[in-house]
Design an enzyme around this catalytic site. Structure first.
Site, PDB file in Angstrom:
ATOM      1  N   ARG A   1       0.828  -1.214   0.000  1.00 35.01           N
ATOM      2  CA  ARG A   1       0.000   0.000   0.000  1.00 35.01           C
ATOM      3  C   ARG A   1       0.857   1.257   0.000  1.00 35.01           C
ATOM      4  O   ARG A   1       0.492   2.263  -0.618  1.00 35.01           O
ATOM      5  CB  ARG A   1      -0.929   0.007   1.212  1.00 35.01           C
ATOM      6  CG  ARG A   1      -2.065  -0.965   1.029  1.00 35.01           C
ATOM      7  CD  ARG A   1      -3.037  -0.899   2.169  1.00 35.01           C
ATOM      8  NE  ARG A   1      -4.263  -1.567   1.776  1.00 35.01           N
ATOM      9  CZ  ARG A   1      -5.169  -2.007   2.633  1.00 35.01           C
ATOM     10  NH1 ARG A   1      -4.998  -1.846   3.926  1.00 35.01           N
ATOM     11  NH2 ARG A   1      -6.261  -2.590   2.197  1.00 35.01           N
TER      12      ARG A   1
ATOM     13  N   LYS B   1     -20.472 -15.249   2.004  1.00 38.35           N
ATOM     14  CA  LYS B   1     -21.838 -14.790   2.289  1.00 38.35           C
ATOM     15  C   LYS B   1     -22.567 -14.204   1.082  1.00 38.35           C
ATOM     16  O   LYS B   1     -22.083 -13.272   0.453  1.00 38.35           O
ATOM     17  CB  LYS B   1     -21.801 -13.734   3.399  1.00 38.35           C
ATOM     18  CG  LYS B   1     -21.413 -14.317   4.737  1.00 38.35           C
ATOM     19  CD  LYS B   1     -21.704 -13.328   5.849  1.00 38.35           C
ATOM     20  CE  LYS B   1     -20.548 -13.182   6.787  1.00 38.35           C
ATOM     21  NZ  LYS B   1     -19.592 -12.138   6.435  1.00 38.35           N
TER      22      LYS B   1
ATOM     23  N   GLY C   1      -9.614  -8.650  -0.651  1.00 35.11           N
ATOM     24  CA  GLY C   1      -8.421  -9.169   0.021  1.00 35.11           C
ATOM     25  C   GLY C   1      -8.061 -10.599  -0.332  1.00 35.11           C
ATOM     26  O   GLY C   1      -6.916 -10.899  -0.666  1.00 35.11           O
TER      27      GLY C   1
ATOM     28  N   GLY D   1     -13.566  -3.196  -0.281  1.00 37.81           N
ATOM     29  CA  GLY D   1     -14.887  -2.636   0.006  1.00 37.81           C
ATOM     30  C   GLY D   1     -15.257  -1.530  -0.971  1.00 37.81           C
ATOM     31  O   GLY D   1     -16.386  -1.470  -1.468  1.00 37.81           O
TER      32      GLY D   1
HETATM   33  P1  AMP Z   1     -15.908 -13.329   2.287  1.00 35.26           P
HETATM   34  O1  AMP Z   1     -15.362 -12.870   3.608  1.00 35.26           O
HETATM   35  O2  AMP Z   1     -17.402 -13.370   2.227  1.00 35.26           O
HETATM   36  O3  AMP Z   1     -15.282 -12.652   1.101  1.00 35.26           O
HETATM   37  O4  AMP Z   1     -15.467 -14.867   2.171  1.00 35.26           O
HETATM   38  C1  AMP Z   1     -14.146 -15.285   2.178  1.00 35.26           C
HETATM   39  C2  AMP Z   1     -14.064 -16.574   2.908  1.00 35.26           C
HETATM   40  O5  AMP Z   1     -14.922 -17.531   2.322  1.00 35.26           O
HETATM   41  C3  AMP Z   1     -12.682 -17.197   2.891  1.00 35.26           C
HETATM   42  O6  AMP Z   1     -12.133 -17.124   4.173  1.00 35.26           O
HETATM   43  C4  AMP Z   1     -12.939 -18.647   2.489  1.00 35.26           C
HETATM   44  O7  AMP Z   1     -12.259 -19.590   3.280  1.00 35.26           O
HETATM   45  C5  AMP Z   1     -14.436 -18.783   2.690  1.00 35.26           C
HETATM   46  N1  AMP Z   1     -14.993 -19.875   1.885  1.00 35.26           N
HETATM   47  C6  AMP Z   1     -14.861 -20.075   0.564  1.00 35.26           C
HETATM   48  N2  AMP Z   1     -15.433 -21.217   0.206  1.00 35.26           N
HETATM   49  C7  AMP Z   1     -15.957 -21.779   1.320  1.00 35.26           C
HETATM   50  C8  AMP Z   1     -16.666 -22.985   1.595  1.00 35.26           C
HETATM   51  N3  AMP Z   1     -16.945 -23.829   0.620  1.00 35.26           N
HETATM   52  N4  AMP Z   1     -17.024 -23.216   2.876  1.00 35.26           N
HETATM   53  C9  AMP Z   1     -16.730 -22.352   3.863  1.00 35.26           C
HETATM   54  N5  AMP Z   1     -16.063 -21.193   3.667  1.00 35.26           N
HETATM   55  C10 AMP Z   1     -15.677 -20.909   2.403  1.00 35.26           C
END
Ligand code: AMP
Length: 397
Positions: free
Chosen positions: A35, A199, A355, A378
């Site tokens: 950064r 999510k 990230g 974000g």
């Molecule tokens: P986010 O914070 O919503 O961008 O999600 C990122 C996180 O999603 C990462 O830490 C991944 O480990 C998790 N992730 C991706 N695929 C899966 C899965 N199949 N089951 C559980 N967590 C997951």
């Protein structure tokens, strides 16, 4: 675009907002200065113009109001001084009158880094009188903190109104906006967006907005299971969001209405627990048996996603397609990184943000083969959701 490219800042005292929110280890040592490196072109341009620079930055999320040693920018100040190969002014002073006194003595090419701007409780409230006082330190304002452009804070937005004719985007910010506009305004077709992560709830707006501009949307990661369940497949013990099953159905309908093709995983790497050393199996199709959870996309899915990505002229990637932090479930995410790099070599424009995806691109060794890697997770998401970023609006209006 209010660029600094053709403006001379000679003799001016410039208030520059940057994103120096770098990762540090438990001893407070900087572990990655990307950064800071990314802000260098703007700082160097100002130094070559013989301007003096007052840098504003935040570090972490101090809560108390006032100085908190663990959130001090002092290690950043030391590192900046090494990077610039010159002494810089840094004080842990938070009294703006005293800072103004120091600022009044600054000479051409002097650089001063202010202590963590979030030590002032007024910063995150967008306090106008604080913004006015802060603005009196300089003659011009430049925002180069894309990572904080979605925040309506004093140093990222409110302060700009006090520089009606002297407010600009720094080089990093300008580059981010030029590249993001390539995705939004007449992207070369076909345009494929790969959206992953855990999510659905955090990606609803981007999926709906992308349905208006993308030809193909690939969904991977845990969020895919909410969609698969909504379509009637069995997902075993996979992570999913009960509350968002209806939303997932609505998104599927919305994509259909806008003629955007949706691609979901057609096979999975599954595990009996959320552990790198779990019992690991593959599925034949979309369905996951009870007692197992989906952890990564399978081989057939990788082939399917690769075909879609390789036939695209514009590619956006945000979010991992598996639990890539665990080596047993990282293959899908790294395959996506490789495939996007290959598509880019064939002439596609590719943009990666967020990230996890950025870290996957760097670890995979393909970062030089991507057209554009965003510095703001974000901020990039909000821009692609169709929202106006306060940090951008403040400069443009
Ligand atoms: P986010 O914070 O919503 O961008 O999600 C990122 C996180 O999603 C990462 O830490 C991944 O480990 C998790 N992730 C991706 N695929 C899966 C899965 N199949 N089951 C559980 N967590 C997951």
């Amino acid at each position: 675009m209010k660029s600094i490219k053709n403006v001379s800042f000679k003799g001016k005292k410039v208030l520059l907002r940057v994103d120096f929110n770098v990762p540090v280890d438990e001893k407070g040592r900087i572990t990655d200065d990307t950064r800071m490196k990314e802000a260098m072109p703007t700082i160097e341009k100002l130094l070559s113009d013989d301007a003096s620079i007052i840098i504003m930055a935040h570090f972490g999320r101090p809560k108390k109001g006032g100085f908190e040693p663990e959130f001090s920018l002092e290690p950043v100040a030391k590192h900046l001084s090494e990077m610039l190969n010159k002494q810089i002014i840094f004080s842990n002073e938070l009294d703006l009158d005293k800072i103004a006194e120091t600022a009044s003595k600054m000479k051409e090419r002097d650089v001063m880094l202010l202590e963590n701007i979030r030590f002032y409780p007024q910063e995150t409230k967008g306090d106008v009188s604080f913004a006015k006082k802060l603005s009196s330190l300089g003659d011009a304002y430049i925002n180069d903190a894309f990572g904080a452009a979605h925040r309506e804070h004093v140093s990222t937005a409110t302060i700009a109104q006090f520089f009606p004719n002297d407010k600009y985007f720094g080089f990093l910010m300008e580059n981010e906006l030029i590249n993001l506009q390539k995705l939004i305004n007449n992207p070369k077709k076909p345009f494929t967006a790969i959206i992953g992560g855990s999510k659905v709830s955090s990606k609803i707006d981007i999926l709906n907005n992308l349905s208006l501009i993308a030809d193909n949307i690939i969904i991977g990661g845990a969020m895919a299971y909410t969609f698969l369940k909504a379509l009637g497949f069995s997902i075993g013990n996979s992570l999913f969001e009960e509350d968002n099953l209806t939303t997932a159905k609505e998104i599927i309908e919305n994509l259909k209405k806008n003629n955007t093709k949706l691609f979901l995983p057609i096979d999975h790497i599954i595990a009996d627990k959320f552990d790198n050393n779990a019992k690991i199996e593959k599925t034949e199709n979309e369905n996951i048996p009870n007692g197992f959870m989906g952890m990564d996309i399978g081989e057939k899915t990788i082939e399917l996603f690769d075909r879609v990505i390789l036939s695209s002229k514009t590619i956006l990637w945000n979010g991992p397609v598996g639990v890539f932090e665990m080596s047993s479930f990282a293959n899908g995410t790294y395959s996506i990184a490789k495939c996007i790099a290959n598509a880019t070599k064939q002439g596609a424009f590719s943009a990666v943000g967020g990230g996890d995806s950025v870290s996957a691109i760097h670890h995979s060794g393909y970062s030089n083969d991507i057209s554009y890697i965003s510095t703001g997770g974000g901020a990039m998401l909000e821009y692609l959701e169709g929202k106006t970023l306060p940090g951008v609006k403040a400069i443009e209006e």
